[in-house]
Design an enzyme around this catalytic site. Structure first.
Site, PDB file in Angstrom:
ATOM      1  N   GLU A  74       0.832  -1.213   0.000  1.00 35.56           N
ATOM      2  CA  GLU A  74       0.000   0.000   0.000  1.00 35.56           C
ATOM      3  C   GLU A  74       0.858   1.252   0.000  1.00 35.56           C
ATOM      4  OE1 GLU A  74      -3.636  -1.462   2.915  1.00 35.56           O
ATOM      5  OE2 GLU A  74      -1.956  -0.350   3.747  1.00 35.56           O
ATOM      6  N   PRO A  75       1.585   1.521  -1.070  1.00 37.93           N
ATOM      7  CA  PRO A  75       2.438   2.705  -1.052  1.00 37.93           C
ATOM      8  C   PRO A  75       1.644   4.004  -1.251  1.00 37.93           C
ATOM      9  CG  PRO A  75       2.845   1.302  -2.997  1.00 37.93           C
ATOM     10  CD  PRO A  75       1.611   0.796  -2.336  1.00 37.93           C
ATOM     11  N   CYS A  82       1.914  34.269   8.786  1.00 39.31           N
ATOM     12  CA  CYS A  82       2.468  35.006   9.923  1.00 39.31           C
ATOM     13  C   CYS A  82       2.689  33.998  11.030  1.00 39.31           C
ATOM     14  CB  CYS A  82       1.512  36.095  10.354  1.00 39.31           C
ATOM     15  SG  CYS A  82       1.277  37.281   9.044  1.00 39.31           S
TER      16      CYS A  82
HETATM   17  C1  LIG Z   1      -0.313   6.011   5.248  1.00 36.73           C
HETATM   18  C2  LIG Z   1      -0.477   4.590   5.034  1.00 36.73           C
HETATM   19  C3  LIG Z   1       0.182   3.944   3.988  1.00 36.73           C
HETATM   20  C4  LIG Z   1       1.149   4.630   3.060  1.00 36.73           C
HETATM   21  O1  LIG Z   1       2.332   4.989   3.693  1.00 36.73           O
HETATM   22  P1  LIG Z   1       3.536   5.609   2.821  1.00 36.73           P
HETATM   23  O2  LIG Z   1       4.594   5.818   3.842  1.00 36.73           O
HETATM   24  O3  LIG Z   1       3.027   6.887   2.260  1.00 36.73           O
HETATM   25  O4  LIG Z   1       3.883   4.632   1.784  1.00 36.73           O
HETATM   26  C5  LIG Z   1      -0.083   2.600   3.795  1.00 36.73           C
HETATM   27  N1  LIG Z   1      -0.924   1.923   4.602  1.00 36.73           N
HETATM   28  C6  LIG Z   1      -1.558   2.516   5.636  1.00 36.73           C
HETATM   29  C7  LIG Z   1      -2.477   1.730   6.467  1.00 36.73           C
HETATM   30  C8  LIG Z   1      -1.341   3.849   5.895  1.00 36.73           C
HETATM   31  O5  LIG Z   1      -1.963   4.423   6.918  1.00 36.73           O
END
Ligand SMILES: *Cc1c(COP(=O)(O)O)cnc(C)c1O
Length: 418
Positions: free
Chosen positions: A264-265, A336
């Protein structure tokens, strides 16, 4: 030190975009998005892979659609993100929800076919009550983190994400109570580019999978670090993924279970896929022994990471002529707020780190690169009542398309009641 050069915007493209849509605006690069998506889809795997885009990194519908068309699914962090993805045309079954806050309308979301990862025992219990007898995933905190900073660390004892790995019995108890099948184990521990860390977490994750007979999907989340500055390194997905795929294969040889893999990137797909295009709107200095400041028409309202993490973003001054004269500047945002600094010391938002760049003058265009992930989606929008910036997509054919209008003051005020 080498001065940073803009990744995909030159003066010509930038000045055309500035003339059409004004500054500040986010400029996304379709070619980079596509290249990163293809690299992610090629992540080594033993028995198949699903790549989910962690949409909290940048949530514009056009971005979601590009990923969806390339075959990526979605990781959503809230019920609102789920709805947003569906409004962009993403099918519910391609969306997985892992959220810190249990949605009030979880029943509705589950009924639509969205996949759910229980991120706490309370969430699992609540899910069980509304979806007795169904399949579900659980997010485990494997007891190990790997974040870039404490603030991006999402595993280990100091992290509230997921169910602590020692509570497997409690998960099983709740699952039994509601006749739930745990089919997915999720272990996202935060940013890391070290193959040894991924290997270690993969081992720990597979040990957890072994404790659940019905699990058929292992999701190891995102967290692939990307170098924004030219001296920072990016994760080599092949190097990270190959040993993990091997472990999944060994797991099959031992258990006869073929696990489907998920990543899940967010950062990996988007970090270098957008820039903030801004204008130098003022210059001041603080005398001998002081600093020379560039003031931009953007800042923490559009890009907050430097202020909260001391994150480093390439900043470049654009000029129609080939310039060579350089200078050291501290770059300040337009709020600011003394913390609205775009050149903090690395990892230290309180410190100033003057940056060498091309000599600037008021009115010059300025590009802040590495602004694709956690910028537009994570900002102090409307602080000082600045409207949210426009978003533009630089298409592969070279044309620029407006994908979000600049907010108006009326929109900033629209929910106020007097
Ligand atoms: C934020 C998140 C990601 C992605 O993380 P990156 O560091 O942006 O790759 C993947 N899985 C979950 C559950 C997240 O909360």
């Amino acid at each position: 030190m080498n001065i940073e050069k803009s990744r995909f915007l030159d003066w010509q493209k930038a000045s055309a975009i500035a003339a059409d849509y004004s500054t500040p605006c986010y400029v996304y690069d379709e070619a980079t998005i596509e290249r990163q998506a293809k690299a992610a889809l090629a992540f080594p795997n033993a028995f198949g892979i699903t790549v989910r885009y962690a949409m909290k990194a940048a949530s514009n519908a056009t971005v979601l659609k590009i990923f969806s068309e390339l075959g990526l699914h979605i990781d959503a962090s809230s019920a609102f993100e789920v709805k947003r993805a569906m409004l962009a045309g993403i099918p519910a079954e391609n969306i997985s929800l892992s959220s810190q806050q249990l949605p009030r309308n979880l029943d509705e979301i589950v009924a639509m076919g969205v996949k759910f990862n229980a991120c706490s025992l309370h969430q699992l219990e609540s899910y069980g009550r509304i979806a007795r007898g169904s399949e579900v995933g659980v997010r485990i905190n494997p007891g190990l983190g790997s974040g870039g900073t404490n603030r991006t660390n999402v595993g280990g004892p100091a992290s509230s994400f997921g169910i602590w790995f020692e509570y497997i019995d409690k998960i099983k108890e709740t699952a039994a109570k509601y006749d739930l099948k745990i089919i997915r184990i999720h272990t996202h521990i935060g940013s890391g580019s070290d193959p040894a860390v991924w290997q270690k977490v993969a081992k720990m994750s597979l040990d957890t999978v072994a404790m659940f007979d019905d699990v058929r999907i292992l999701n190891m989340g995102g967290g692939f670090k990307v170098g924004r500055m030219s001296n920072e390194v990016s994760t080599d997905l092949q190097a990270v993924g190959a040993p993990v795929a091997k472990l999944v294969e060994e797991f099959y040889e031992k258990t006869g279970r073929k696990l489907h893999f998920e990543i899940e990137p967010g950062t990996f797909l988007m970090a270098n896929s957008a820039a903030v295009l801004a204008t130098v709107q003022d210059m001041v200095d603080t005398g001998k022994g002081g600093y020379e400041f560039l003031k931009l028409d953007t800042g923490m309202t559009d890009i907050l990471r430097p202020s909260i993490y001391g994150a480093q973003h390439p900043i470049s001054i654009l000029s129609p002529k080939p310039e060579t004269e350089t200078r050291e500047y501290v770059v300040a945002g337009h709020c600011c707020e003394s913390g609205d600094i775009l050149t903090p010391a690395p990892g230290d938002p309180e410190g100033l780190a003057p940056r060498r760049m091309l000599k600037a003058k008021i009115g010059d265009l300025c590009v802040i690169d590495g602004a694709g992930a956690y910028c537009s989606s994570m900002s102090t929008s409307n602080y000082n009542s600045y409207p949210a910036a426009a978003e533009v997509m630089l298409m592969k054919d070279g044309s620029a398309r407006l994908i979000r209008r600049r907010q108006t003051l009326e929109q900033v005020l629209e929910n106020e009641i007097s």
